[in-house]
Design a protein around this motif. Structure first.
Motif, PDB file in Angstrom:
ATOM      1  N   SER A   4       0.917  -1.321   0.221  1.00 56.83           N
ATOM      2  CA  SER A   4      -0.065  -0.029  -0.102  1.00 56.83           C
ATOM      3  C   SER A   4       1.118   1.321  -0.013  1.00 56.83           C
ATOM      4  N   ARG A  52      -2.944   2.459  -8.103  1.00 57.16           N
ATOM      5  CA  ARG A  52      -3.706   1.268  -8.575  1.00 57.16           C
ATOM      6  C   ARG A  52      -3.576   0.726  -9.886  1.00 57.16           C
ATOM      7  N   ALA A  80      -0.507  -1.559  -7.275  1.00 58.34           N
ATOM      8  CA  ALA A  80      -0.371  -1.458  -5.953  1.00 58.34           C
ATOM      9  C   ALA A  80      -1.653  -0.996  -5.286  1.00 58.34           C
ATOM     10  N   GLU A  81      -1.877  -1.036  -3.950  1.00 59.41           N
ATOM     11  CA  GLU A  81      -2.906  -0.334  -3.224  1.00 59.41           C
ATOM     12  C   GLU A  81      -2.626   1.110  -2.966  1.00 59.41           C
ATOM     13  N   ALA A  82      -3.622   1.907  -2.651  1.00 58.79           N
ATOM     14  CA  ALA A  82      -3.447   3.244  -2.454  1.00 58.79           C
ATOM     15  C   ALA A  82      -3.946   3.552  -1.282  1.00 58.79           C
ATOM     16  N   ASN A  83      -3.514   4.161  -0.182  1.00 58.14           N
ATOM     17  CA  ASN A  83      -3.999   4.583   1.170  1.00 58.14           C
ATOM     18  C   ASN A  83      -4.262   5.987   1.090  1.00 58.14           C
ATOM     19  N   GLU A  90       7.303   4.260   6.025  1.00 53.31           N
ATOM     20  CA  GLU A  90       7.049   3.528   4.432  1.00 53.31           C
ATOM     21  C   GLU A  90       8.364   4.192   3.507  1.00 53.31           C
TER      22      GLU A  90
END
Length: 144
Positions: A2, A26, A30-33, A48
């Protein structure tokens, strides 16, 4: 994996840019937060490898003072070696606040995904949003 996208937005313009960065992340798999700066923790973010920060130009071309500036101050000593994307919108001036912010982060040891950051005058147009999406893809590549 993320990728955090932390922003402050007064009119929604920088939020639009944050969402476009997230779309790019995305699209790269990948995931986005995505979160407003008020809900972010500087120490957690600094753990991170890569993240994005968004803030519009305020006042005399500076970061928003009540939430974003204190967050950036807390983050600054922790960003060495981190891959960071900076973005934001402005209504006047020529983007000096972004150049200053980019220099500040580089001086702290951060590696910028876009050397000068991404800026949009007022509401981001499609070109600015596409730049955000492309930068989001590049940012995602840094964590995979």
């Amino acid at each position: 994996m993320s990728v955090p996208v932390v922003y402050w937005s007064g009119t929604g313009n920088t939020q639009m840019m944050a969402e476009a960065v997230a779309e790019g992340i995305r699209a790269a798999g990948a995931e986005a937060n995505v979160m407003e700066v008020g809900g972010a923790d500087a120490a957690a973010l600094a753990s991170e490898n890569a993240f994005a920060l968004g803030c519009p130009s305020m006042g005399a071309e500076q970061l928003e003072e009540s939430e974003m500036e204190p967050f950036v101050e807390a983050l600054e000593p922790l960003v060495s070696g981190r891959k960071i994307l900076l973005f934001g919108s402005y209504g006047w001036g020529d983007g000096e606040w972004m150049r200053d912010w980019a220099e500040r982060m580089k001086a702290a040891g951060a590696v910028l995904v876009r050397e000068e950051g991404i800026i949009a005058n007022e509401t981001p147009d499609e070109e600015a949003l596409e730049q955000c999406r492309a930068a989001g893809k590049d940012l995602a590549a840094e964590v995979q």
